[in-house]
Design a protein around this motif. Structure first.
Motif, mmCIF file in Angstrom:
data_model
loop_
_atom_site.group_PDB
_atom_site.id
_atom_site.type_symbol
_atom_site.label_atom_id
_atom_site.label_comp_id
_atom_site.label_asym_id
_atom_site.label_seq_id
_atom_site.Cartn_x
_atom_site.Cartn_y
_atom_site.Cartn_z
ATOM 1 N N ALA A 255 3.495 1.438 -3.605
ATOM 2 C CA ALA A 255 4.821 1.260 -4.210
ATOM 3 C C ALA A 255 5.393 2.609 -4.651
ATOM 4 N N PHE A 256 4.560 3.455 -5.252
ATOM 5 C CA PHE A 256 5.017 4.793 -5.640
ATOM 6 C C PHE A 256 5.210 5.679 -4.410
ATOM 7 N N THR B 113 -5.871 6.045 4.702
ATOM 8 C CA THR B 113 -5.405 6.695 3.482
ATOM 9 C C THR B 113 -5.112 5.686 2.384
ATOM 10 N N VAL B 114 -4.688 4.488 2.767
ATOM 11 C CA VAL B 114 -4.429 3.419 1.797
ATOM 12 C C VAL B 114 -5.679 2.569 1.589
ATOM 13 N N SER B 115 -6.404 2.293 2.669
ATOM 14 C CA SER B 115 -7.587 1.431 2.595
ATOM 15 C C SER B 115 -8.664 2.000 1.674
ATOM 16 N N ILE B 116 -8.758 3.312 1.579
ATOM 17 C CA ILE B 116 -9.764 3.934 0.728
ATOM 18 C C ILE B 116 -9.581 3.559 -0.743
ATOM 19 N N LEU B 117 -8.351 3.222 -1.121
ATOM 20 C CA LEU B 117 -8.053 2.929 -2.521
ATOM 21 C C LEU B 117 -8.423 1.501 -2.917
ATOM 22 N N LYS B 118 -8.885 0.691 -1.968
ATOM 23 C CA LYS B 118 -9.275 -0.679 -2.295
ATOM 24 C C LYS B 118 -10.465 -0.743 -3.252
ATOM 25 N N VAL C 184 3.837 -5.665 5.103
ATOM 26 C CA VAL C 184 2.408 -5.942 5.261
ATOM 27 C C VAL C 184 1.669 -5.879 3.928
ATOM 28 N N TRP C 185 1.963 -4.871 3.123
ATOM 29 C CA TRP C 185 1.165 -4.600 1.935
ATOM 30 C C TRP C 185 1.738 -5.192 0.648
ATOM 31 N N ILE C 186 3.064 -5.298 0.538
ATOM 32 C CA ILE C 186 3.669 -5.659 -0.752
ATOM 33 C C ILE C 186 4.451 -6.970 -0.700
ATOM 34 N N LEU C 187 5.408 -7.079 0.234
ATOM 35 C CA LEU C 187 6.303 -8.251 0.279
ATOM 36 C C LEU C 187 6.276 -8.867 1.679
ATOM 37 N N PRO C 188 5.213 -9.573 2.025
ATOM 38 C CA PRO C 188 5.075 -10.095 3.398
ATOM 39 C C PRO C 188 6.085 -11.168 3.777
#
Length: 366
Positions: free
Chosen positions: A273-274, A252-257, A113-117
C-alpha cells in the motif's frame, strides 16, 4: 531570458525525479528475473547495468549541453530542421505515454491481486487518475517536490527486510561467485531495462537551475537506483534458495510474508500500500512527459488539457480491455526492446554527429 524558467527544478528534485522514474515495478520482479537468467550471480548484472546507464546518461547530458536552454526537440529543430523536431516530439510523446500506461496498468494489477481483488481495474484507475492529474498538471517542479517527499517518507521500508532476514537468511545461497560470466553478461540487458527513466533528462535538463551539476546529479540518481536494486536482490537471494526464488513472481513482496507483529499481520499488504506512492513517482513523470511533448508539438503552453485527455483515454481502455499479468509482461517486453536503441544507441551516434558538426563548423568559421 530562459525559456523554461517558470518551472525550474532544483538539483535534489532533478535527482529524485530520475531516481523515482527508475524505481518502480521492476523492483518487485527483478530478483526472480535475475535468478532465472544468471543464477546465484544474479546481483552482478545490476552493477554492469548501472555502468551502462551512467555512461548513457552522461552522453545525454553532453548532447543537451549543445543547446542548454531547450529540450531535445528544440535541439533537433536547430540542427536538423522543423520536421525533424516534430517527428522526435511525436515519437517521444508515444513512448512516454505508452511507458506510463504500462506502469500504471501494472500497479492496478498489483492492487487487484494483493489488496482489492474484487474491484474493477478501470475504477481503480479513476481513483488514482485524480491525484495524478492534481499533481502532474503543475509541471516538473511539483512532481519533483512530490518525488522528494515520497523518498523521505518511505525510508523506513527497508527496515522490514531486516526483520525478515533476521528470521531466515543463508549467505551460502550467494555461492559460488562468478560461476558463469556468460550468463551474467546476457542478464545485463535485462538489468539495463530496469534502469530506464534516465532518458527523462532530455526533458528535465532545460528546467534544471544549476546545469553544471547535471552530470553529478544523474550519477547520484543512477547510483541510488543501483543501491535499491542490489539491496532487494541480495535480500531475496539470501532469503530464498536458488531454486525457490524462481517460484515467486514478486519475491520482493513475498519475502515480507514472514514479518508479523503482535499488533499487525499481513505486513506485505501494508508494505505494498505504501509502495504505491513509490510507483506513482514512476508513472507521473512519464505521463507529464507525454503531454509536454504533445504541447510542444502544437505550440501550447497549457499541458493540463492534454494530461486530462490522456488519463481519460487510459480509463476508457481499461474499461473495454481487461488486462492480465501476461499481457502486461508482453507490453513491457515490447517497450523495453523498442526503447533500447533509442536510449542507448541513438544518443551515442547523435553525440558523435554533433561533436563532429561543431568541429567542422569551427574550422569553417576560422
Amino acid at each position: 531570458m530562459k525559456k523554461y524558467a517558470y518551472n525550474e527544478i532544483t538539483l535534489m528534485q532533478y535527482i529524485f525525479l530520475i531516481h523515482g522514474a527508475q524505481v518502480g515495478i521492476g523492483v518487485l520482479q527483478l530478483p526472480r528475473i535475475l535468478a532465472e537468467k544468471a543464477g546465484t550471480d544474479g546481483w552482478i548484472p545490476i552493477i554492469f547495468g548501472w555502468m551502462a546507464s551512467v555512461a548513457a546518461s552522461l552522453i545525454m547530458i553532453q548532447i543537451m549541453k549543445k543547446y542548454p536552454e531547450g529540450t531535445l526537440f528544440d535541439l533537433c529543430t536547430k540542427y536538423f530542421g522543423k520536421w525533424a523536431g516534430k517527428a522526435i516530439a511525436l515519437l517521444s510523446a508515444l513512448y512516454f505515454a505508452y511507458s506510463g500506461f504500462i506502469i500504471f496498468q501494472r500497479a492496478i494489477l498489483f492492487i487487484q491481486v494483493w489488496i482489492l481483488p474484487g474491484v474493477d481495474g478501470y475504477v481503480l484507475m479513476i481513483l488514482f487518475a485524480i491525484p495524478t492529474y492534481t499533481i502532474a498538471r503543475n509541471g516538473f517542479r511539483i512532481i519533483g517536490r512530490y518525488a522528494e517527499l515520497v523518498f523521505f517518507i518511505t525510508l523506513w521500508m527497508p527496515f522490514f527486510y531486516w526483520v525478515a532476514l533476521r528470521e531466515n537468511h543463508h549467505w551460502i545461497h550467494l555461492l559460488p561467485l562468478f560461476k558463469d560470466m556468460k550468463k551474467v553478461l546476457l542478464a545485463t540487458q535485462s538489468t539495463s531495462y530496469s534502469f530506464y527513466g534516465f532518458e527523462l533528462t532530455f526533458l528535465l535538463y532545460p528546467f534544471l537551475q544549476k546545469k553544471q551539476k547535471a552530470s553529478i546529479g544523474i550519477i547520484i540518481a543512477n547510483s541510488l537506483t543501483m543501491l535499491v536494486f542490489l539491496f532487494v536482490t541480495i535480500a531475496c537471494f539470501v532469503f530464498f534458495s536458488p531454486d525457490q526464488i524462481t517460484l515467486f513472481n514478486e519475491p520482493t513482496v513475498s519475502i515480507l510474508k514472514v514479518v508479523e507483529f503482535r499488533f499487525l499481520e499481513r505486513m506485505e499488504i501494508i508494505f505494498l500500500a505504501f509502495y504505491l506512492m513509490v510507483l506513482s513517482r514512476t508513472w507521473m513523470p512519464y505521463m507529464y512527459g507525454a503531454t509536454f511533448c504533445t504541447s510542444w508539438l502544437f505550440g501550447k503552453q497549457d499541458h493540463s488539457k492534454h494530461l486530462l485527455l490522456l488519463l481519460l483515454l487510459m480509463v476508457m481502455f481499461m474499461y473495454f480491455v481487461v488486462p492480465t499479468f501476461n499481457q502486461n509482461d508482453l507490453l513491457q517486453g515490447l517497450s523495453a526492446k523498442i526503447a533500447f536503441p533509442f536510449i542507448y544507441i541513438i544518443p551515442l551516434f547523435l553525440w558523435i554527429y554533433l561533436s563532429i558538426h561543431e568541429r567542422i563548423r569551427g574550422r569553417v568559421t576560422k
